[in-house]
Scaffold this motif. Structure first.
Motif, PDB file in Angstrom:
ATOM      1  N   VAL B 159       0.814  -1.192   0.022  1.00 29.81           N
ATOM      2  CA  VAL B 159       0.237  -0.029  -0.419  1.00 29.81           C
ATOM      3  C   VAL B 159       0.419   1.543  -0.361  1.00 29.81           C
ATOM      4  O   VAL B 159       1.718   1.515   0.938  1.00 29.81           O
ATOM      5  CB  VAL B 159      -0.647   0.303   0.722  1.00 29.81           C
ATOM      6  N   PHE B 160       0.728   2.604  -0.938  1.00 32.05           N
ATOM      7  CA  PHE B 160       1.412   3.247  -1.537  1.00 32.05           C
ATOM      8  C   PHE B 160       1.144   4.195  -0.235  1.00 32.05           C
ATOM      9  O   PHE B 160      -0.338   4.376   0.339  1.00 32.05           O
ATOM     10  CB  PHE B 160       1.715   3.974  -2.458  1.00 32.05           C
ATOM     11  N   GLY B 161       1.384   5.220   0.704  1.00 28.95           N
ATOM     12  CA  GLY B 161       1.356   6.317   1.196  1.00 28.95           C
ATOM     13  C   GLY B 161       1.807   7.155   2.816  1.00 28.95           C
ATOM     14  O   GLY B 161       3.056   6.503   1.682  1.00 28.95           O
ATOM     15  N   SER B 162       2.242   8.211   3.285  1.00 27.26           N
ATOM     16  CA  SER B 162       3.082   8.492   3.386  1.00 27.26           C
ATOM     17  C   SER B 162       2.562   8.700   5.120  1.00 27.26           C
ATOM     18  O   SER B 162       1.325   8.653   5.514  1.00 27.26           O
ATOM     19  CB  SER B 162       2.487  10.360   3.409  1.00 27.26           C
ATOM     20  N   LYS B 163       4.057   9.476   5.831  1.00 30.67           N
ATOM     21  CA  LYS B 163       3.898   9.247   7.465  1.00 30.67           C
ATOM     22  C   LYS B 163       2.925  10.445   8.025  1.00 30.67           C
ATOM     23  O   LYS B 163       3.730  11.043   7.085  1.00 30.67           O
ATOM     24  CB  LYS B 163       4.942   8.606   8.279  1.00 30.67           C
TER      25      LYS B 163
END
Lengths: 234, 580
Positions: B159-163
């Motif tokens: 899953v892609f995303g940003s912290k």
């Protein structure tokens, strides 16, 4: 009995019943009937194939209607110096298919096409196809501008909205239409954001907070690994 | 499409009903433990890597309907999901005064072939809503119980995303997110003025390699057509096929489960199904039965599995099976962005779906509705499809020609043709997806008057939105109008009013329905324990959204898979200890 004979009978019946036609002829140009529906060779269930075959079994538009449509769709989306119009882009085949696939629109379409003829008759004493293109546009102008059209033409306005919608969508989903539109996708590529000059033109920029986070095209084939805190380290 | 019918095999360790997110995950994990498994799927096999199953990268003119939706593929002619809201011979009924639309996909992978790949973890608050606002129940488990499994799902599926460090939007093990599209940056001008956060979206699409079995996204934006290199998540490609490689998984397709069979002690012994191939009933036996047929379909199977030990339906002494049915709320608004007319052309397909989104950002204590929503943004120069060029009877008034003059609605001719070209890529919009309040009064039950073509009694739905959801929808529209206006867009259409519940879509329309077989510590108020094991039938488990106590303002799939993994480990332990 072939379709032309049918058409003559239908038109003769019309003549006898309601309208007084003056100086019109039942001769119409014979146009090529639409090609048989294209059945995609991929990913169709048996139920879908059955629907497609049933659609293929009958023809919706008669030749007289097709002759009118061939004129109308090129009035709606004409050719210009750099691109073809709706007729050459194959919109007729799409219209024939979609009328059968979405039968709810059939009455409005069919009724609208006849409306053009009896309106042409009342105005000019001829079928729509037999009047000059200038006169054809005079009739279309009655129904092409929904905000100012007379209320008594409301049904025909709805017909022309339908024809405009379907002609436009048929054109802009054709190969020629996509080229005219300038659509550039549907091909493997690597997305690396909006081109810099486009961002500048629109006065937007990337949030610096994420510059290190965004995907780096050159690293996409390196298998991902994370540290114990869930940070991507490769 | 292939099918197989195997007559009377051996006793399986586990029968799994359904091959979607929950059933697929159970098959993957249980097969890795060496268990023998039957996966029973109501539809056919499907593999987008096979040329005959491929709709990806096809051009609009390859579809005679130019991609228009049909009864069988309501989301478009190229959409991978087969089934829809209205399946031939498989009806459902809706009580008078109620509404519910039920989307089903009859195929390996189930509805994971359709969804938008939005993969959000539930946060700590999402498991404890009953305690926070006093409406309904809290889950018997918390974020800390599920977190290890979310981590595992992130690693396995990707899953892609940003912290971001937002308390109720827990970060995961993310792949790198794609940069935003132009309209997404322009809409952010509006949200910035309102202090509404916009962050990189979190989608289960591989922007980076995670293993050698799956490819890396090549940015065609067509996840809904199913990916021939498996760069997005669907249960068939990422769970069922790997499970089959473990060697002890039999896949039964075109097999419509009628009931779970039980013995004189009320324990599950297997399932009875009708084969769509021969229209005959068949039986399979196993030590354990796992239902992953979808919240409503699993409830239907349980309610149809009455016996002298289970007179109220299987494991339904509590009477809650079918009740607390709830879907996400949803409504949306479109606008036209004049600054994007006549824009420069480039390939803006990107990944399938939005590159940014807005997680819930407000405090419900200060609002007249109890639970939040997230916002999904749309727009861009996507591939033309059926509908492109529609609406010029109302929209030409906003389209400027080369001299900067706006047009007149309707018309025809060279000006119309140019205007549609100019307008391409200038439409923007947004949709809200919110949390609703689970209620006993919203439910599905067996309709005694109707059965399907397999002779199986069908579901009847009873569902009404409450003031909570209606107020939330109004808030969505107020917010959408402000964002769109402040980002320089011209609103299209009119704002829906109270008479239409502020545009709130019918229950079921967001396809996040859950809660029908909910878990809990009290067997009088729940059907399952916190391991998704039936209180009243210890070898029956549920791995779909049926177990949810409350559906957060997140998409449910990631939580379905995390819970299915957790339940599968519990099944392995209980089997090895001979407890079941």
């Amino acid at each position: 009995m072939d379709r032309r004979e049918n058409l003559k009978l239908i038109m003769a019946g019309t003549l006898a019943s309601s309208l007084v036609w003056t100086g019109c002829s039942t001769e119409t140009k014979v146009v090529q009937a639409p090609v048989k529906a294209y059945i995609p060779p991929y990913a169709r269930t048996d139920e879908e194939l059955k629907i497609l075959r049933e659609i293929d079994e009958f023809t919706f538009f008669n030749e007289f209607e097709l002759a009118k449509l061939n004129v109308l769709i090129d009035i709606i989306i004409p050719s210009d110096e750099n691109s073809v119009g709706a007729k050459e882009a194959g919109v007729i085949d799409f219209l024939e298919f979609i009328m059968k696939d979405q039968p709810d629109n059939q009455t409005l379409m069919r009724g609208g096409l006849i409306w053009l003829d009896f309106t042409a008759d009342e105005a000019f004493g001829k079928y729509f196809l037999e009047i000059t293109s200038e006169n054809q546009k005079q009739i279309l102008d009655l129904i092409a501008y929904p905000d100012t059209a007379e209320p008594r033409f409301q049904n025909a306005v709805l017909f022309f909205n339908l024809l405009r919608n379907l002609t436009a969508t048929g054109y802009f989903t054709s190969q020629a239409g996509l080229t005219y539109l300038g659509y550039r996708g549907n091909t493997p590529n690597v997305w690396n954001g909006v081109p810099q000059e486009v961002m500048e033109k629109h006065g937007v920029s990337l949030d610096s907070k994420y510059l290190e986070v965004y995907l780096k095209p050159e690293e996409r084939d390196i298998t991902a690994q994370w540290d114990d805190n869930g940070n991507l380290i490769t | 499409m292939s099918f197989q019918i195997k007559e009377q095999p051996n006793l399986y360790d586990v029968i799994i009903v359904g091959s979607g997110a929950g059933g697929g995950m159970a098959a993957k994990i249980l097969s890795e433990a060496g268990l023998s498994i039957a996966v029973v799927e109501a539809g056919g096999d499907f593999d987008p890597a096979k040329e005959e199953d491929r709709t990806q990268l096809r051009w609009p003119w390859e579809s005679p309907r130019r991609g228009a939706g049909t009864r069988i593929r309501p989301f478009g002619d190229f959409d991978a999901a087969i089934g829809g809201w209205d399946i031939e011979g498989e009806p459902y009924t809706v009580a008078e005064g109620s509404s519910f639309d039920w989307f089903r996909s009859r195929m390996v992978g189930g509805r994971t072939n359709h969804w938008g790949r939005i993969s959000l973890r539930f946060g700590p608050n999402d498991f404890k809503r009953g305690d926070i606002d006093g409406l309904g129940e809290s889950w018997p488990i918390g974020y800390e119980d599920v977190k290890p499994y979310y981590d595992k799902v992130d690693k396995l599926i990707g899953v892609f995303g940003s912290k971001e460090g937002i308390y109720n939007e827990p970060d995961g093990l993310f792949l790198p997110p794609p940069k935003p599209r132009l309209h997404e940056m322009m809409l952010k001008r509006g949200t910035d003025k309102m202090n509404i956060p916009v962050i990189p979206s979190r989608l289960s699409i591989l922007t980076k390699r995670i293993n050698n079995e799956r490819g890396v996204c090549f940015f065609c934006s067509q996840c809904n057509r199913a990916c021939q290199i498996y760069a997005d998540f669907s249960s068939g490609t990422c769970l069922i096929k790997p499970a089959q490689k473990n060697g002890k998984v039999d896949l039964y397709t075109y097999a419509m489960v009628r009931k779970v069979t039980t013995d004189s002690e009320g324990l599950a012994t297997g399932v009875s199904f009708i084969s769509k191939i021969d229209m005959k009933e068949h039986k399979l036996t196993a030590k354990v039965v796992v239902l992953g047929a979808s919240a409503c379909e699993s409830a239907r199977i349980m309610l149809n599995s009455k016996s002298s030990q289970h007179p109220n339906g299987l494991a339904n002494g509590s009477g809650v099976v079918g009740h607390y049915l709830h879907d996400s709320t949803g409504t949306g608004r479109a606008a036209i962005m004049p600054a994007l007319q006549n824009r420069d052309r480039y390939n803006e397909d990107g990944v399938g779906g939005m590159h940014v989104y807005t997680p819930w950002w407000l405090d419900n204590k200060k609002l007249n509705f109890a639970r939040g929503y997230h916002i999904e943004y749309w727009g861009g120069m996507g591939m033309p499809s059926y509908g492109t060029g529609f609406g010029m009877d109302t929209m030409r008034q906003y389209i400027k020609d080369e001299f900067g003059n706006v047009g007149t609605n309707g018309g025809y001719g060279p000006g119309l043709k140019k205007d549609i070209r100019s307008y391409f890529g200038s439409m923007v919009g947004m949709s809200g997806r919110g949390e609703s309040i689970p209620k006993y009064e919203n439910f599905c039950e067996i309709d005694p008057n109707t059965f399907d073509k397999f002779g199986i009694p069908v579901l009847k739905f009873h569902y009404k939105w409450t003031e909570q959801e209606v107020n939330q929808a109004k808030h969505m529209h107020d917010t959408f109008e402000e964002i769109l206006t402040k980002s320089g867009a011209i609103l299209l259409g009119s704002k829906p009013g109270k008479d239409t519940q502020y545009g709130l879509q019918a229950p079921g329309r967001i396809i996040h329905e859950v809660g029908t077989i909910r878990m809990g510590n009290d067997p009088k108020k729940s059907a399952l324990n916190s391991n998704c094991q039936a209180h009243e039938c210890k070898n029956l488990f549920v791995v779909d959204g049926g177990s949810f106590v409350s559906q957060a303002d997140k998409n449910p799939t990631w939580t379905i898979m995390a819970l299915a993994w957790r339940t599968s480990e519990y099944i392995i332990k209980e089997l090895s200890q001979k407890n079941i």
